[in-house]
Design an enzyme around this catalytic site. Structure first.
Site, mmCIF file in Angstrom:
data_model
loop_
_atom_site.group_PDB
_atom_site.id
_atom_site.type_symbol
_atom_site.label_atom_id
_atom_site.label_comp_id
_atom_site.label_asym_id
_atom_site.label_seq_id
_atom_site.Cartn_x
_atom_site.Cartn_y
_atom_site.Cartn_z
ATOM 1 C CG ASP A 173 -0.377 -0.150 2.542
ATOM 2 O OD1 ASP A 173 0.801 -0.545 2.623
ATOM 3 O OD2 ASP A 173 -1.083 0.134 3.529
ATOM 4 N N GLY A 212 -3.841 -5.193 19.105
ATOM 5 C CA GLY A 212 -2.452 -5.592 18.932
ATOM 6 C C GLY A 212 -2.257 -6.908 18.224
ATOM 7 C CB ALA A 213 -4.456 -9.477 17.119
ATOM 8 N N GLY A 214 -2.806 -7.333 14.816
ATOM 9 C CA GLY A 214 -2.659 -7.162 13.377
ATOM 10 C C GLY A 214 -3.975 -7.125 12.638
ATOM 11 C CB SER A 240 -6.835 -2.656 11.174
ATOM 12 O OG SER A 240 -5.961 -3.011 10.145
ATOM 13 C CB SER A 296 -4.394 1.521 15.676
ATOM 14 O OG SER A 296 -4.098 2.904 15.767
ATOM 15 C CD GLU A 314 -2.839 4.562 13.011
ATOM 16 O OE1 GLU A 314 -1.858 4.423 13.772
ATOM 17 O OE2 GLU A 314 -3.600 3.646 12.702
ATOM 18 C CG ASP A 371 -4.778 -1.315 8.004
ATOM 19 O OD1 ASP A 371 -4.698 -2.150 7.092
ATOM 20 O OD2 ASP A 371 -3.950 -1.227 8.927
ATOM 21 C CE1 TYR A 383 3.853 -1.607 7.759
ATOM 22 C CE2 TYR A 383 4.290 0.727 8.113
ATOM 23 C CZ TYR A 383 3.562 -0.278 7.510
ATOM 24 O OH TYR A 383 2.542 0.044 6.663
#
Length: 389
Positions: free
Chosen positions: A33, A120-122, A124, A126, A158, A170, A222
């Site tokens: 992305d 916190g598990a991937g 999204s 946040s 973000e 996301d 990242y």
């Protein structure tokens, strides 16, 4: 509703807005992305939920059941981040900051946050929280903000306020997904195309398995991967004498193969993942159109191998989860999903095998790693919902 009662008990009145902001899973297309490539995410039926009512003063009073924490934000004062940037309170402060910057003047409000989307598990969490807050606070303030603008706002918050480097995937998936479909997003043009998955018709389901390893984009590699992609693009511009190249999206596999020996090996591998992953996204969309799920599954497997070997954002635990999933009878495809370094895998599994898959994979993972994984059967769902009561 029980959570309406919780709002009433906490704030002494009924909510006027109820919001459901889903999480997301990316079927295929990771790390593309921010390289202006293609992605294929979908919203899932795990949600951040919010209930809210306006206040007469210029104060936000927000309680998070998940964090068991209450904050206040004075809207007439300076609004900046406080303390640890990743703290959930800065998401609320960031939304107030963005709305004020854009002259979408926010009103004071009482807001309750809860939900079943793992943090916190991937998946999204946040972006889900940010989109939920933007939707809720704009509705309370009487503003009708287009979903695409909400997505760009959540990304900006973000990037610029919380200082976490994220792309636009996301937020767009959370805002604009439709039930039963994945969202083909062109991250250059921002054009979207709903891709029906037709899983039920083929007796298939999607299972997300949480590795039990939390990931934190702001503390992971990242950002380094983004810089490596920029460096590989810059090197290819010089090598090819083509300054029109704007992103790795513009690099063909033929070009990369021809000139790859002139790149540092690490930069070559990063570029090879992005270029091949873009191809896999488009091939997956084509295979879905033909209901060729065997090809979809193989492309998922290939994607994980590329993330593991070329982009190097997997780890032994994620690889083990993928391996165990692929060993289960009938599994068509498995891959890590999200930014990497932990989080979840996404798996394409026959519905008839769900019981054995969701039992065996976590059990074997615990036996081999001493970590506890949790499996979620998820359905491709609609995006953000904001209801005025």
């Amino acid at each position: 509703m029980a959570n309406d009662l919780s709002f009433s008990e906490r704030f002494g009145r009924e909510p006027t807005v109820i919001t459901r902001s889903p999480g997301r899973v990316n079927l295929i297309g990771d790390q593309t992305d921010y390289n202006m490539g293609f992605v294929l995410p979908f919203a899932i039926d795990k949600y951040t939920k919010l209930a809210a009512a306006p206040r007469a003063d210029r104060t936000l009073r927000i309680h998070s059941e998940r964090a068991d924490d209450t904050i206040e934000v004075k809207l007439d004062g300076h609004i900046g981040p406080l303390g640890e940037l990743s703290h959930w309170a800065n998401h609320a402060r960031g939304v107030a900051w963005w709305m004020s910057q854009q002259q979408y003047t926010p009103v004071g409000a009482d807001i309750l946050i809860w939900g079943d989307l793992p943090v916190g598990a991937g998946l999204s969490s946040s972006a889900s929280l940010l989109m939920g807050l933007i939707g809720t606070m704009s509705a309370l303030s009487g503003w009708s903000i287009p979903r695409a603008e909400m997505a760009r706002a959540a990304q900006k918050i973000e990037n610029d306020f919380i200082e976490v480097p994220t792309g636009i995937m996301d937020q767009t998936a959370i805002g604009m997904s439709e039930p039963g479909s994945a969202l083909l997003l062109d991250c250059r043009s921002m054009s979207i195309h709903q891709v029906p998955l037709n899983l039920d018709a083929r007796g298939l389901s999607i299972v997300v398995v949480n590795s039990g390893i939390a990931r934190d984009l702001s503390e992971s590699a990242y950002a380094r991967r983004q810089k490596e992609c920029e460096a590989s693009l810059g090197a290819l511009k010089v090598i090819t004498y083509d300054l029109s190249l704007r992103s790795l999206r513009d690099i063909s596999m033929e070009m990369l193969t021809s000139h790859g020996s002139k790149l540092y090996p690490t930069l070559y591998k990063r570029a090879r993942h992005v270029v091949s992953e873009n191809q896999r996204v488009l091939q997956t969309v084509s295979a879905l159109g033909d209901s060729d799920f065997e090809t979809v599954g193989q492309l998922m497997n290939d994607s994980h191998n590329s993330l593991k070997n070329d982009f190097e954002v997997s780890n032994a635990f994620m690889d083990k989860l993928v391996e165990l999933a692929q060993q289960e009878e009938g599994t068509l495809g498995a891959r890590m999903t999200g930014g990497g370094f932990g989080g979840c895998t996404v798996n394409l599994v026959p519905t008839a095998n769900l019981r054995s898959f969701t039992r065996n994979v976590p059990r074997r993972y615990a036996e081999e790693t001493s970590l506890h994984a949790r499996a979620y059967i998820v359905k491709p769902s609609g995006g953000l919902e904001v209801d005025m009561l």
